[in-house]
Design a protein around this motif. Structure first.
Motif, PDB file in Angstrom:
ATOM      1  N   LEU A  67      19.334  11.733 -10.570  1.00 32.55           N
ATOM      2  CA  LEU A  67      18.546  12.908 -10.965  1.00 32.55           C
ATOM      3  C   LEU A  67      17.299  12.480 -11.737  1.00 32.55           C
ATOM      4  CD1 LEU A  67      18.319  16.034 -11.318  1.00 32.55           C
ATOM      5  CD2 LEU A  67      19.402  15.691 -13.536  1.00 32.55           C
ATOM      6  N   GLN A 102      25.870  24.469 -14.924  1.00 32.99           N
ATOM      7  CA  GLN A 102      25.622  23.293 -15.760  1.00 32.99           C
ATOM      8  C   GLN A 102      24.290  22.667 -15.398  1.00 32.99           C
ATOM      9  OE1 GLN A 102      28.940  20.745 -15.083  1.00 32.99           O
ATOM     10  NE2 GLN A 102      30.302  21.868 -16.458  1.00 32.99           N
ATOM     11  N   PHE A 103      24.082  22.584 -14.105  1.00 32.99           N
ATOM     12  CA  PHE A 103      22.832  22.055 -13.612  1.00 32.99           C
ATOM     13  C   PHE A 103      21.664  22.871 -14.161  1.00 32.99           C
ATOM     14  CE2 PHE A 103      20.515  20.018 -10.068  1.00 32.99           C
ATOM     15  CZ  PHE A 103      21.127  18.775 -10.150  1.00 32.99           C
ATOM     16  N   TYR A 108      23.620  10.780 -12.820  1.00 31.19           N
ATOM     17  CA  TYR A 108      22.527  11.210 -13.685  1.00 31.19           C
ATOM     18  C   TYR A 108      21.276  10.400 -13.411  1.00 31.19           C
ATOM     19  CZ  TYR A 108      19.554  11.903 -17.673  1.00 31.19           C
ATOM     20  OH  TYR A 108      18.463  12.168 -18.460  1.00 31.19           O
ATOM     21  N   LEU A 148      26.935  24.539 -10.863  1.00 33.45           N
ATOM     22  CA  LEU A 148      25.571  25.007 -10.683  1.00 33.45           C
ATOM     23  C   LEU A 148      24.964  25.451 -12.014  1.00 33.45           C
ATOM     24  CD1 LEU A 148      24.280  24.898  -7.960  1.00 33.45           C
ATOM     25  CD2 LEU A 148      24.404  27.407  -7.862  1.00 33.45           C
ATOM     26  N   VAL A 188      28.959  17.954 -14.105  1.00 34.95           N
ATOM     27  CA  VAL A 188      28.408  17.673 -12.774  1.00 34.95           C
ATOM     28  C   VAL A 188      27.623  16.389 -12.708  1.00 34.95           C
ATOM     29  CG1 VAL A 188      28.049  19.685 -11.337  1.00 34.95           C
ATOM     30  CG2 VAL A 188      26.695  19.408 -13.429  1.00 34.95           C
ATOM     31  N   LEU A 189      27.007  16.043 -13.844  1.00 35.95           N
ATOM     32  CA  LEU A 189      26.148  14.863 -13.799  1.00 35.95           C
ATOM     33  C   LEU A 189      26.888  13.604 -14.229  1.00 35.95           C
ATOM     34  CD1 LEU A 189      22.868  16.355 -15.221  1.00 35.95           C
ATOM     35  CD2 LEU A 189      23.412  15.737 -12.882  1.00 35.95           C
TER      36      LEU A 189
END
Ligand SMILES: Nc1ncnc2c1ncn2[C@@H]1O[C@H](COP(=O)(O)OP(=O)(O)OP(=O)(O)O)[C@@H](O)[C@H]1O
Ligand SMILES: Nc1ncnc2c1ncn2[C@@H]1O[C@H](COP(=O)(O)OP(=O)(O)OP(=O)(O)O)[C@@H](O)[C@H]1O
Ligand SMILES: [Mg+2]
Ligand SMILES: [Mg+2]
Lengths: 373, 357, 275, 245, 366
Positions: free
Chosen positions: E221, E131-132, E218, E129, E199-200
């Motif tokens: 996103l 990192q996001f 990615y 989270l 995360v991505l």
């Protein structure tokens, strides 16, 4: 007494600025090392004239001519980019002065475009390719190569094919420099490779940003299809991307942690002291060139007459951060060791750390002589 | 007599007149006045740029067409000579053949682009040519068998303009005359001739129609000029002159590569020179080229002086470092567009008018 | 009408047949057929947006017709682009002034003269495109331009850039360009709009003298009814793109369609109000 | 002249190096129509632009409702309640008629907030605007553009409207409508300063008049006075107009 | 009125209904005056072509999984290109400024992201989270910085050259050179890595046909952000007066001021927003390549110019469709015929211009 003037021509501005900076730092360190800090050889003071070719062949050409004619340089060293180097070759011939090429890599510099005034300490594309091939050349290996779609890439693949004896190259994928989306190219490679038997590799010979590594990592090729990545070394910032590929193998020209010799120890120590950072790819190259110049001058006892220098340099061996190099008599290319590495991900470093698998000795890399004398 | 030679297009400013005289004298005597390889190279580059920029001004300043593809024709000229000289071996035959071939390609291509895209709106044309030029550059590096790809081509000149040609035993007026000097004078002669020709063209009835089209193409059509025809002609002519400039550059450098002739950077240089010099005046090309080429070549040296003076001052020394010369060129770039809205020539002429009034 | 004895005059005969243009669903000119005789001045009137300017645009080629034909002296010009129509003899002055702003007033006129001469094959060069002569050597053209400027009383301003002229003078220069073209058909689009009252007579005199030549066809769009009444030999009325009336000035002005749609029901005769 | 809403006193204006207005003096009485007349190049347009702040006053003062406009920027001047119809109409050709009107109506944030009542009132004078409501304004005919320019100035109530030659290019019936419209505006207590070449219209509308020549006001007075005096017309405007139009 | 009257469209709320007697009580002077000329219909053709391209690619590629991989990648790439080009379209479409310096804001955004994400990497650690959040923080800061620099850029560099295309090109190019050099002074001339947070990283795999299609996280996103930007721009431009005002201001600044609007403020604001979008695009582009160099701005310049020409110079929807076409075309041709891929952009542009010389969605009067 007197001076020896050395012109150092590099792409100090323009896209290759970073490389040029390393060369210059390395070259100056090299002079210090080789002269024991005196900056004199046989009683002659070494004067370095730095010139900027801006990464442009025409500028480089003019700069070299100006160095020889206006600044009366005795020897010139450089440049960074191959096209600039190629454009410079005839100037050396015209002025009958030595041009020590470092680090431009094109084969033809010591190949068909060569003339007798040209020497090169930098490795050439064939050496790179041959070393990389050597690292992967095991029976049962199946390889797809991914390379730039230009002379550099195609020459490299040609050389790699020459040096691949036991493994099998099943696919060649050329993508233009500046490709931003590697999906399509990789998809083609995957489609070709995935059903092959044996150990599968994508061998990447890529120069320029952006690079395909991030994309390859994101696709989990190893987990999904058992496809591994192999590529050559690069400057440290570019090797950050290697961190995602622990276990990746390939061959490289220089990494400060690999060669074990006094020259390299000196370089690493001094570089750390001065810049709080390890020396990089082109720093080692610059240093090697400086050492070559000094050794040649030592051999002629400071005499800068071109023919004497040529005679002295042909076959000259000298110690560099990457061990002993020797200018081959036929084409003046410095023969040198290369290193087979495997990447380790070490949290202490921002980049993927290449660990030595084995030294590929210069003798093993019998690069064909491509010039005509 | 002089007025006829200049097609009655006089400098119309005493200062400009003197500047031009000075420039001409300096260029004519350059090999003797400024010895050294660099100085001669700068002078030769100035000459080539004068022709190149003047040819572009025909398009931009006189016809009001913004094109980013001008370097393409410049490149074709250079590659023509280079390819012919490498393939057929050095010699005048190769040079002429190469140039003729290049001219043919340039004319065909410019005609094509003109007919295809001069109908679209000005900004579109500019953008299209931008894309065409970048595609052409890609093409040139792709056809590496012919063009040498990114590495370019290095070749030899016909004997008496190659550096190996040394006709005199002793220096003439203190100058060791070699083939390069001959090459320089060849370029000087051709540039002078073609420049006068361009001057004639823009001051011909044809040239006046181009200006009318620049001012109001709708009206020009309505009084009976077919603007597409005129614009295409303007395109073709300026391409031809650019091709010639390219050929001259190739002869001087004995090298061509994509960066030297085709890059967008050169296109920008041309644009900038036109604007600094003064759009719609051929003399602007002369004054602008001189100013720009000098700045481009000596700015770094100048900064070196500044950097040594400021050595040690943290950020400032970084900024005036010779490696940041582009920064200063950029600043000059912006300032000159700012302060010379009508270019140097426009400025000088306005000053002359004010003096008269 | 080729072959008739009145060849020179016949050449100047302009005719439109079913001339039509649609912009999307909007028909701006709707099947207008009309002939214009040499030596006459026809006034075109109609409410704003009736299609008068568009009709001119169709005749002189600034807009392509959706339907119908334009004929000059029997020759079909419909497929020709605007410049070639101009060369055939269709001259045009615009409602919104169209000049070469940063060229001198005289140069504006001279360019029109050059175009005319090129059209008549008298300009030299390749197809009228002359690269090699110096334009200043064509003194005759420059003199003629000056003479035309004197006619519209702009002679003393020949050196000024067109953009620096006040509105009224720009309108006069617009007319001067048309005079310089010396076409067979003159089309004036509200030549006096925005001109101050003391300047208007200059232009009207010019139009009168053209009319007196008797060999040219004149079309005039004008909203000032007194001007129309005084100058025209004939009036045609456009309304919603259609030709709704055509005839003698007095009759047409008196017709109910003009009275109602154009002059407005409540319109009184202007003179009446002034007297 | 009880209560001037706008007063110019000794206004000088320079355009670049040119001195165009040489001390313009006149006052615009509130709630009346004031005509500004003069030959081509007399400086009428320049005067209006100076009031709007599009040219700077280099000397003298412009006062609106007692407040000096000299230091204000154009948008602020507009916010005082002044609308302007420029000589070149100032139509936004890229935008539709509707969008042009929407911009003129400062208080409406989007089309649904336009004052429908007032729009209908305007359409009554200029029916073409309704017809071409969603048309790009650049494609209107010359006269239709002129209508739009006037419509924009009257689409919301303003205290003062400056209008530069609204009748040029308009058909007689529309000029009639224009006169009616201005008369209605006057009834709504809107003050109008009108530059006009059409003397018929000037006569029909004007309460008072200022005549300019060479960057100065050379005559002020009641419109009726000028309309009836041929000699005065001859002297000020170079032509006797009553006889002509 | 002739029989060819056009039917009025159903009236929008608040618009006077055709045929209603005018409030002022005056009769219309022409019988046809009450009929409205309808607005042109929405133009679906470019969107259909986009769809057609996607559909036609399937048989050409053969394998459905490869097709899906390429399509997803192409759409995501297209949307990233859209974001980096959107600021340029905005500034050109509204303000008629050809900003050749746009690339420098892209580079700036990317470099700011390296600093922000580098700084936050310790804090974010392994927490997905966080990192996001660090990615979004980087985007926000990059937008803010690029926007602020854009503000200054407008004041210093662009303001004197409104309306002069050629000078705009030159002066913004000059600004770009200066900007690029300043970036080198601050961040150094080296390439800097901008690794994606864990995360991505990686992809989702969708089984399809005889393989599975890879859809990188990615890119998903990026696509979401791209769509968000598109929706936001569409909303602001279509539903508020801001868009109208600026378009009008470009044409006749004096008139807009005479109507009572402070246009200068708006201009500088739009420019700052355009630059901010470029900064956002820079972050996205940098993460997409996972490394940044000072030259990336110059590198993408031609690409984004091609996109906005295809779109119709200044049209947001056009830019959107154009970017998607470019992204998809690059992926499809890259797979089917890599040599052709080199020229796919320009080929696409030529084809589009032959069909519509003003681009897919022409902006009137330009
Ligand atoms: N931008 C400008 N630059 C130089 N001079 C100008 C400029 N604008 C107007 N003038 C000059 O100022 C004078 C007054 O012009 P202005 O437009 O105010 O006249 P006007 O009374 O409105 O005339 P018209 O009836 O023709 O519109 C004229 O002589 C004109 O040439
Ligand atoms: N290029 C165009 N595109 C769309 N509609 C147009 C175009 N040109 C003209 N029109 C429309 O055609 C109609 C006729 O216009 P035109 O200019 O011919 O009128 P006009 O009779 O000259 O009027 P005015 O007296 O006001 O000048 C108008 O409704 C106008 O909106
Ligand atoms: Mg009209
Ligand atoms: Mg006026």
């Amino acid at each position: 007494a007197g001076e020896v003037k050395i012109a150092l021509i590099a792409s100090k501005t323009g896209p290759l600025e970073a490389y040029a900076k390393q060369t210059i730092v390395g070259f100056n360190l090299g002079l210090q090392y080789a002269t024991g800090g005196t900056m004199t050889v046989a009683g002659k003071k070494l004067v370095v004239i730095e010139k900027d070719d801006q990464g442009k062949p025409d500028v480089g050409k003019a700069a070299l001519a100006a160095a020889y004619a206006d600044d009366k340089a005795d020897i010139a060293v450089g440049p960074t980019a191959s096209p600039v180097g190629l454009a410079m070759l005839p100037v050396a011939e015209e002025y009958k002065k030595i041009l020590l090429v470092e680090p431009a890599v094109a084969d033809s510099i010591t190949g068909d475009k060569w003339n007798k005034y040209i020497f090169r300490t930098g490795r050439n594309s064939s050496q790179d390719a041959a070393a990389n091939a050597a690292a992967l050349d095991q029976p049962g290996n199946v390889i797809a190569v991914l390379a730039n779609d230009n002379a550099f890439g195609r020459d490299g693949v040609k050389a790699a094919k020459e040096f691949t004896k036991k493994a099998k190259i099943v696919h060649e994928e050329y993508l233009p420099v500046g490709t931003t989306d590697f999906t399509a190219g990789l998809q083609r490679i995957i489609d070709k490779l995935k059903d092959q038997p044996g150990k599968k590799y994508i061998s990447v010979a890529w120069s320029g940003a952006p690079t395909p590594f991030g994309k390859i990592a994101d696709l989990d090729l190893e987990k999904r299809f058992g496809i591994k990545l192999a590529t050559g070394g690069n400057i440290l910032p570019a090797m950050v991307a290697y961190k995602n590929f622990p276990g990746m193998e390939g061959a490289l020209y220089y990494y400060f942690g690999i060669p074990k010799n006094p020259v390299n120890e000196w370089l690493v120590a001094n570089h750390y002291r001065q810049f709080k950072a390890p020396p990089d790819f082109f720093t080692a190259g610059g240093m090697s060139a400086a050492i070559a110049v000094v050794e040649a001058l030592k051999k002629t006892a400071g005499d800068t007459t071109t023919n004497k220098l040529i005679a002295a340099m042909e076959g000259l061996s000298f110690e560099t951060p990457k061990g002993k190099m020797t200018f081959r008599k036929e084409d003046h290319q410095a023969m040198q060791d290369m290193y087979h590495f495997r990447i380790k991900s070490d949290p202490a470093f921002a980049w993927g750390v290449p660990e030595l698998v084995r030294v590929i000795p210069a003798a093993e890399l019998q690069i064909p002589i491509r010039n005509t004398r | 007599m002089l007025s006829r030679l200049l097609s009655h297009d006089l400098p119309r400013s005493r200062l400009l007149g003197w500047a031009l005289v000075l420039i001409v004298l300096a260029l004519v005597a350059a090999p003797f006045l400024f010895p050294g390889a660099k100085a001669l190279a700068v002078a030769a580059k100035t000459l080539v740029f004068i022709l190149l920029v003047a040819s572009f001004d025909l398009l931009l300043g006189y016809t009001g067409i913004v094109s980013f593809a001008h370097t393409m024709f410049f490149g074709i000229g250079a590659y023509g000579v280079a390819v012919a000289s490498t393939r057929l071996g050095p010699g005048w035959g190769s040079v002429l053949l190469g140039f003729a071939g290049a001219l043919g390609i340039s004319l065909a291509l410019s005609m094509l682009i003109g007919l295809f895209s001069l109908r679209v709106k000005a900004i579109f044309y500019a953008m299209i040519t931008l894309a065409v030029a970048s595609a052409f550059m890609t093409l040139a590096s792709q056809l590496s068998d012919i063009t040498g790809g990114e590495d370019g081509l290095t070749f030899k000149n016909p004997l008496w303009i190659s550096p190996a040609f040394e006709p005199f035993e002793n220096p003439v007026l203190g100058l060791a005359v070699d083939g390069k000097v001959f090459a320089y004078y060849l370029i000087l002669g051709v540039v002078a001739l073609l420049f006068l020709l361009l001057l004639r063209i823009v001051n011909s009835p044809f040239g006046r129609v181009l200006q009318a089209i620049r001012e109001n193409d709708f009206r020009a059509e309505a009084i009976g000029y077919r603007t597409v025809v005129y614009r295409t002609w303007s395109n073709v002519l300026s391409a031809a002159f650019a091709t010639a400039a390219g050929a001259l550059l190739a002869l001087w450098l004995r090298y061509v590569g994509p960066d030297t002739t085709l890059s967008f950077e050169i296109m920008l240089d041309i644009l900038l020179i036109v604007v600094i010099g003064g759009m719609g005046t051929m003399y602007g090309a002369v004054v602008g080229s001189v100013a720009f080429v000098l700045a481009q070549n000596y700015l770094q040296d100048l900064l070196k002086l500044g950097a040594t003076a400021l050595d040690g001052v943290p950020l400032l020394s970084q900024i005036v470092s010779p490696d940041r010369w582009l920064l200063w060129l950029g600043v000059l770039f912006v300032l000159s567009v700012y302060h010379f809205p009508t270019g140097i020539v426009g400025r000088l002429r306005a000053m002359a008018l004010r003096l008269k009034a | 009408m080729p072959g008739t004895p009145r060849a020179r005059l016949g050449e100047a005969m302009l005719e439109t047949q079913d001339l039509t243009i649609r912009f999307g669903g909007h028909v701006a000119v709707d099947h207008v057929s009309c002939r214009f005789e040499p030596g006459t001045l026809t006034a075109i009137v109609g409410p704003n947006g009736a299609g008068k300017t568009t009709y001119f645009n169709l005749i002189s080629g600034q807009l392509p017709a959706s339907e119908g034909r334009v004929l000059l002296g029997g020759e079909d010009l419909t497929a020709l682009p605007a410049p070639l129509r101009t060369r055939r003899g269709l001259g045009r002055a615009f409602q919104l002034t169209q000049l070469f702003p940063n060229l001198s007033v005289r140069e504006n006129v001279r360019l029109a003269i050059q175009a005319r001469e090129a059209g008549r094959g008298r300009a030299g060069g390749i197809g009228g495109i002359d690269f090699f002569r110096v334009w200043l050597d064509r003194q005759a053209w420059i003199d003629e331009a000056q003479a035309i400027l004197e006619q519209v009383r702009l002679g003393d301003k020949h050196d000024v850039h067109a953009s620096a002229l006040p509105h009224g003078d720009q309108r006069k220069l617009e007319v001067a360009l048309l005079i310089a073209l010396d076409p067979k058909v003159f089309m004036f689009d509200e030549p006096t709009a925005g001109m101050s009252v003391d300047e208007v007579p200059v232009v009207l005199d010019l139009i009168r003298s053209l009319k007196a030549r008797r060999d040219v066809t004149i079309l005039l769009v004008e909203h000032k009814m007194d001007v129309v009444r005084e100058l025209s030999d004939r009036i045609i009325v456009l309304h919603n793109g259609q030709l709704v009336a055509d005839g003698e000035p007095a009759t047409v002005i008196a017709s109910p369609v003009v009275q109602q749609a154009y002059l407005g029901q409540a319109a009184q005769e202007p003179e009446g109000a002034a007297a | 002249m009880s209560n001037p809403i706008l007063e110019l006193s000794g206004v000088h204006t320079h355009i670049g190096a040119y001195h165009i207005l040489h001390g313009v003096d006149f006052a615009v009485p509130a709630g009346e129509v004031t005509m500004l007349l003069g030959r081509n190049g007399a400086g009428k347009t320049t005067t209006l632009r100076t009031i709007m702040g599009l040219w700077r006053v280099s000397q003298g003062d412009v006062r609106f409702q007692g407040r000096s406009l000299k230091a204000l920027a154009t948008p602020e001047i507009a916010h005082q309640g002044i609308a302007y119809v420029p000589e070149n109409m100032g139509i936004f050709t890229d935008l539709t008629v509707k969008e042009n009107m929407l911009l003129a109506a400062r208080s409406a944030r989007n089309a649904s907030e336009l004052d429908t009542q007032r729009l209908e009132w305007i359409f009554g004078f200029f029916p073409a605007l309704r017809k071409f409501w969603l048309y790009p304004a650049g494609k209107l005919s010359g006269g239709q553009k002129q209508m739009l320019a006037v419509a924009r100035a009257i689409c919301e109530p303003r205290a003062l409207i400056l209008i530069d030659e609204p009748s040029k290019g308009l058909a007689p019936s529309i000029i009639q409508n224009l006169v009616t419209a201005f008369n209605e505006l006057k009834r709504q207590k809107t003050t109008i300063l009108l530059v006009e070449q059409n003397f018929m219209m000037a006569k029909a509308l004007g309460d008072s008049v200022a005549v300019m020549d060479n960057g100065r006001v050379v005559h002020t007075g009641a419109m009726r006075e000028l309309a009836e005096d041929d000699m005065l017309q001859q002297r000020l405007l170079g032509l006797s107009l009553g006889a002509h139009q | 009125m002739s029989a060819n009257t056009t039917a009025a469209t159903s009236p929008a709320p608040g618009r006077p209904k055709p045929g209603e007697p005018p409030a002022g009580g005056r009769p219309p002077y022409s019988a046809g005056g009450g009929q409205q000329v309808p607005k042109a219909d929405f133009d679906w053709k470019p969107l259909l072509i986009l769809l057609g391209l996607i559909v036609l690619a399937l048989p050409a590629i053969g394998s459905p999984s490869s097709w899906l991989t390429l399509t997803a990648a192409g759409i995501a790439m297209g949307l990233i290109i859209f974001v980096i080009a959107s600021g340029l379209t905005l500034v050109f479409g509204l303000m008629d400024v050809l900003n050749f310096g746009h690339g420098v804001f892209i580079a700036l955004g990317a470099f700011v992201a390296t600093s922000v994400m580098g700084g936050l990497s310790g804090w974010a650690g392994d927490n997905g989270l966080a990192q996001f959040a660090s990615v979004f923080a980087a985007m926000a800061v990059a937008m803010a910085v690029a926007g602020a620099v854009g503000w200054a850029f407008e004041r210093v560099i662009v303001r004197p050259v409104y309306g002069l295309h050629l000078k705009q090109i030159l002066i913004t190019m000059g600004g770009m050179i200066v900007g690029e050099e300043i970036i080198k002074v601050i961040w150094g001339p080296l390439q800097i890595a901008l690794p994606l947070p864990d995360v991505l990283r990686g992809a989702w795999y969708v089984p399809l046909g005889n393989g599975d299609a890879a859809i990188e996280k990615y890119r998903v996103l990026a696509a979401v952000i791209g769509l968000g930007v598109f929706a936001a721009m569409g909303h602001v431009l279509a539903r508020t007066k801001v868009g109208l005002l600026i378009r009008a201001g470009v044409q006749d600044r004096e008139m807009v001021e005479s109507l009572g609007y402070r246009i200068r403020r708006l201009f500088v604001g739009v420019f700052a927003v355009g630059s901010g979008l470029a900064g956002l695009g820079g972050v996205m582009w940098g993460l997409y390549q996972q490394s940044v160099t000072p030259q990336i701005g110059a590198q993408v310049n031609v690409l984004i110019f091609i996109v906005i020409i295809i779109g119709g110079l200044g049209s947001t929807l056009g830019c959107f469709v154009g970017a998607l076409l470019v992204g998809l075309m690059a992926n499809y041709t890259g797979f089917l015929a890599p040599k052709v891929a080199l020229f796919s952009n320009i080929g696409l542009m030529v084809a589009v211009l032959l069909w519509r010389p003003q681009g897919l969605y022409p902006v009137t009067n330009r």
